[in-house]
Design a protein around this motif. Structure first.
Motif, short mmCIF file in Angstrom:
data_model
loop_
_atom_site.label_atom_id
_atom_site.label_comp_id
_atom_site.label_asym_id
_atom_site.label_seq_id
_atom_site.Cartn_x
_atom_site.Cartn_y
_atom_site.Cartn_z
N LEU A 18 0.62 -1.22 -0.09
CA LEU A 18 0.00 -0.14 -0.07
C LEU A 18 0.77 1.27 0.04
O LEU A 18 0.49 2.15 -0.81
CB LEU A 18 -0.89 0.06 1.31
CG LEU A 18 -2.40 -0.40 1.04
CD1 LEU A 18 -2.78 -0.55 2.76
CD2 LEU A 18 -3.22 0.64 0.39
N LEU A 20 1.92 2.98 -3.08
CA LEU A 20 0.66 3.56 -3.89
C LEU A 20 0.01 4.85 -3.22
O LEU A 20 -0.29 5.83 -3.70
CB LEU A 20 -0.37 2.54 -4.00
CG LEU A 20 -0.14 1.42 -4.74
CD1 LEU A 20 -1.24 0.32 -4.52
CD2 LEU A 20 0.06 1.87 -6.23
N ILE A 78 2.32 7.83 -4.05
CA ILE A 78 2.12 8.44 -5.41
C ILE A 78 0.95 9.10 -5.48
O ILE A 78 0.95 10.13 -5.93
CB ILE A 78 2.10 7.19 -6.34
CG1 ILE A 78 3.32 6.46 -6.59
CG2 ILE A 78 1.52 7.62 -7.84
CD1 ILE A 78 3.18 5.02 -7.47
N THR A 79 -0.16 8.68 -4.81
CA THR A 79 -1.40 9.34 -4.75
C THR A 79 -1.55 10.59 -4.02
O THR A 79 -2.00 11.81 -4.37
CB THR A 79 -2.61 8.38 -4.14
OG1 THR A 79 -2.38 7.08 -4.33
CG2 THR A 79 -4.08 8.85 -4.39
N LEU A 123 -2.00 9.32 -12.72
CA LEU A 123 -1.43 8.29 -11.81
C LEU A 123 -2.17 8.59 -10.26
O LEU A 123 -2.18 7.67 -9.85
CB LEU A 123 0.07 9.13 -11.39
CG LEU A 123 0.98 8.69 -12.55
CD1 LEU A 123 2.48 9.49 -12.14
CD2 LEU A 123 1.41 7.06 -12.41
N HIS A 124 -2.62 9.80 -10.24
CA HIS A 124 -3.28 9.88 -9.11
C HIS A 124 -4.69 9.07 -9.05
O HIS A 124 -4.83 8.34 -7.77
CB HIS A 124 -3.97 11.20 -8.98
CG HIS A 124 -4.82 11.93 -7.73
ND1 HIS A 124 -3.87 11.79 -6.55
CD2 HIS A 124 -5.95 11.88 -7.30
CE1 HIS A 124 -4.80 12.14 -5.52
NE2 HIS A 124 -6.10 12.26 -5.87
N ALA A 133 -3.43 4.93 -8.96
CA ALA A 133 -2.68 4.53 -8.00
C ALA A 133 -3.97 4.49 -6.84
O ALA A 133 -3.96 3.49 -5.93
CB ALA A 133 -1.64 5.38 -7.54
N ALA A 168 -6.00 1.45 -7.53
CA ALA A 168 -4.96 0.29 -7.35
C ALA A 168 -4.98 0.08 -5.64
O ALA A 168 -4.92 -1.13 -5.11
CB ALA A 168 -3.89 0.24 -8.00
N ALA A 169 -4.87 1.15 -4.88
CA ALA A 169 -4.61 0.83 -3.42
C ALA A 169 -5.90 0.50 -2.73
O ALA A 169 -5.86 -0.35 -1.75
CB ALA A 169 -4.44 2.31 -2.84
N SER A 198 -6.51 -5.56 -7.78
CA SER A 198 -5.60 -4.30 -7.95
C SER A 198 -5.33 -4.02 -9.20
O SER A 198 -5.47 -3.05 -9.95
CB SER A 198 -4.67 -4.28 -6.92
OG SER A 198 -3.89 -3.07 -6.86
N THR A 244 -6.33 -1.35 -12.00
CA THR A 244 -5.20 -0.38 -12.71
C THR A 244 -5.32 -0.38 -14.05
O THR A 244 -5.15 0.77 -14.65
CB THR A 244 -3.88 -1.11 -12.19
OG1 THR A 244 -3.54 -0.90 -11.01
CG2 THR A 244 -2.80 -0.28 -12.64
#
Ligand SMILES: Nc1nc2c(c(=O)[nH]1)N[C@H]1C(S)=C(S)[C@@H](COP(=O)(O)O)O[C@H]1N2
Ligand SMILES: [Mo]
Length: 443
Positions: free
Chosen positions: A52, A55, A58-59, A109-110, A113, A116-117, A257, A261
């Motif tokens: 986690l 991710l 990144i978020t 990306l925001h 990620a 995905a988290a 996840s 993504t």
């Protein structure tokens, strides 16, 4: 250290020496034996946390950068403000006027990620849920502080995630406004997370030292046993036989996840991948021809009618002078063509070829090349869409246009006919559709 001191102080206070009162037997989920899965324990929680963390980083970083790009009038704020700790980053990137694709990448990306988290976060909450019911509810001062920080951590995480997903769906079943609440809740979440990491790093180290980082993934179903109950309150004291191995569990969570993504990345990367964006809230079909690309709000939704956008439409441009221009007059000015993305805060983006009058030429027309701010208003009913505000670098970029055409055809009504703004590198929300007035202001 601080915690240990507090704990000691708590225990050494004379009134803390309570008489042992008879305790009623715990019932339901409050009884530790209620929780039977042999998978729960520090190793599983640690593995999910380790996955986690990157991710979340990144978020968080892309979230703060997005805030910088979104709120063009930055106010004093120690993270994203004009003197904030992220200020050198966006200055170095020459954001927002620099690289046209920057916001598309940032926001892709925001959202990717963040999505995905989500399965990892839910799995992590599942892995530690017995702690929610822990009895006694508070054992010591340190325990009380830890539980309070967990309430902020879990509450903050769920809040930012749920508000983020609902915002993508343009669904607001609440009374607060999204941007400030999502933004400030992230501070609470990240502060609680930093505290949590400091507190739990030793637990994670121990879990990985004792079990190996990946060794439990080698166990098959028959070999799947609970960790030692002394390792954590989340370990079952009366485990049932496993119904899924640890690697099976990790594969399901990880697979979910990765699946999210791919689906979320589809709408940011575009091209053939867009067909994979099965969860894209704006759908995957937008008509045909040169105007066949994502629409954020249709003219009908925005309440813009063809009467307003008919032959009598004009745009009012104000600087030192005021000019009122018809669409034909705009078309008679020198036109520029640029390939630029619309990158929405919702995470999708789409790159198209736009033709129109450079905003810099309109500034010159009204003697406002040196203006500090351009405010653009839409025909859309006042208050239902915020006015875009562009700084000098943004409206003077030669690629910034009052676009009249896209991909060689007139704009469709849904894409902002008769004219819309297109600027490189900024969130889509600045690309005002159905432009009515443009006002250049000096300080
Ligand atoms: N007048 C007006 N302009 C607007 C919007 C809107 O709702 N009203 N949405 C903005 C947002 S959030 C985005 S992402 C882009 C989307 O442009 P498109 O619908 O042409 O793809 O338009 C921007 N311009
Ligand atoms: Mo947007």
């Amino acid at each position: 250290m601080l915690i240990r001191l507090l704990d000691k102080a708590f225990r050494e206070r004379p009134d803390a020496r309570r008489l042992p009162l008879p305790q009623p037997p715990e019932r339901g989920p409050f009884r530790r034996g209620f929780w039977r899965s042999p998978l729960r324990g520090p190793w599983l929680a640690s593995l999910l946390s380790a996955a986690l963390l990157p991710l979340i980083i990144i978020t968080a970083v892309t979230g703060f950068l997005s805030h910088v790009a979104y709120e063009t009038e930055l106010t004093g704020n120690s993270i994203t403000g004009s003197d904030g700790i992220l200020a050198p980053v966006y200055r170095a990137l020459d954001w927002p006027a620099g690289w046209a694709w920057l916001y598309a990448v940032n926001q892709g990306l925001h959202i990717v990620a963040g999505f995905a988290a989500a399965p990892l976060l839910l799995a992590k909450l599942w892995a530690v849920i017995p702690k929610l019911w822990e009895r006694p509810a508070v054992r010591s001062a340190a325990h009380a502080i830890e539980r309070l920080s967990l309430a902020l951590l879990v509450g903050g995480a769920l809040f930012v995630f749920v508000t983020g997903v609902f915002n993508i769906q343009i669904y607001y079943p609440w009374d607060f406004s999204f941007v400030p609440s999502h933004y400030y809740a992230s501070f609470i979440f990240l502060a609680a997370l930093a505290f949590h990491i400091a507190l739990k790093l030793p637990v994670m180290r121990k879990a990985f030292r004792e079990n190996g980082v990946l060794r439990p993934l080698r166990e098959d179903l028959a070999g799947t046993r609970a960790e030692a109950p002394s390792a954590s309150e989340s370990v079952a004291t009366e485990p049932e036989p496993a119904t899924i191995s640890r690697r099976g569990f990790v594969a399901v969570v990880g697979g979910t996840s990765v699946g999210l993504t791919v689906m979320m990345a589809g709408q940011s990367i575009g091209g053939p991948l867009r067909d994979l964006a099965l969860l894209a809230p704006r759908g995957r079909d937008y008509g045909s021809g040169p105007n066949d690309f994502q629409v954020n709000k249709t003219a009908a939704t925005a309440g813009v009618t063809s009467a307003q956008t008919g032959p009598s439409w004009t745009v009012e441009v104000t600087g030192r002078r005021k000019e009122t221009l018809t669409r034909d007059e705009l078309l008679a000015m020198p036109q520029a063509t640029h390939e630029l993305p619309i990158a929405c805060v919702e995470g999708w983006s789409t790159t198209q070829t736009w033709t129109g009058v450079p905003l810099a030429a309109l500034a010159r027309l009204v003697g406002a090349e040196d203006a500090e701010e351009l405010t653009v208003e839409s025909l859309q009913e006042a208050g239902s869409f915020r006015d875009a505000s562009l700084n000098t670098a943004q409206f003077s970029d030669p690629r910034s246009l009052l676009a009249l055409q896209v991909n060689g055809a007139d704009l469709s009504l849904d894409h902002g006919f008769p004219a819309r703004v297109i600027v490189p590198g900024l969130p889509g929300v600045h690309n005002t559709k159905w432009v009515a007035t443009m006002t250049f202001r000096s300080a």
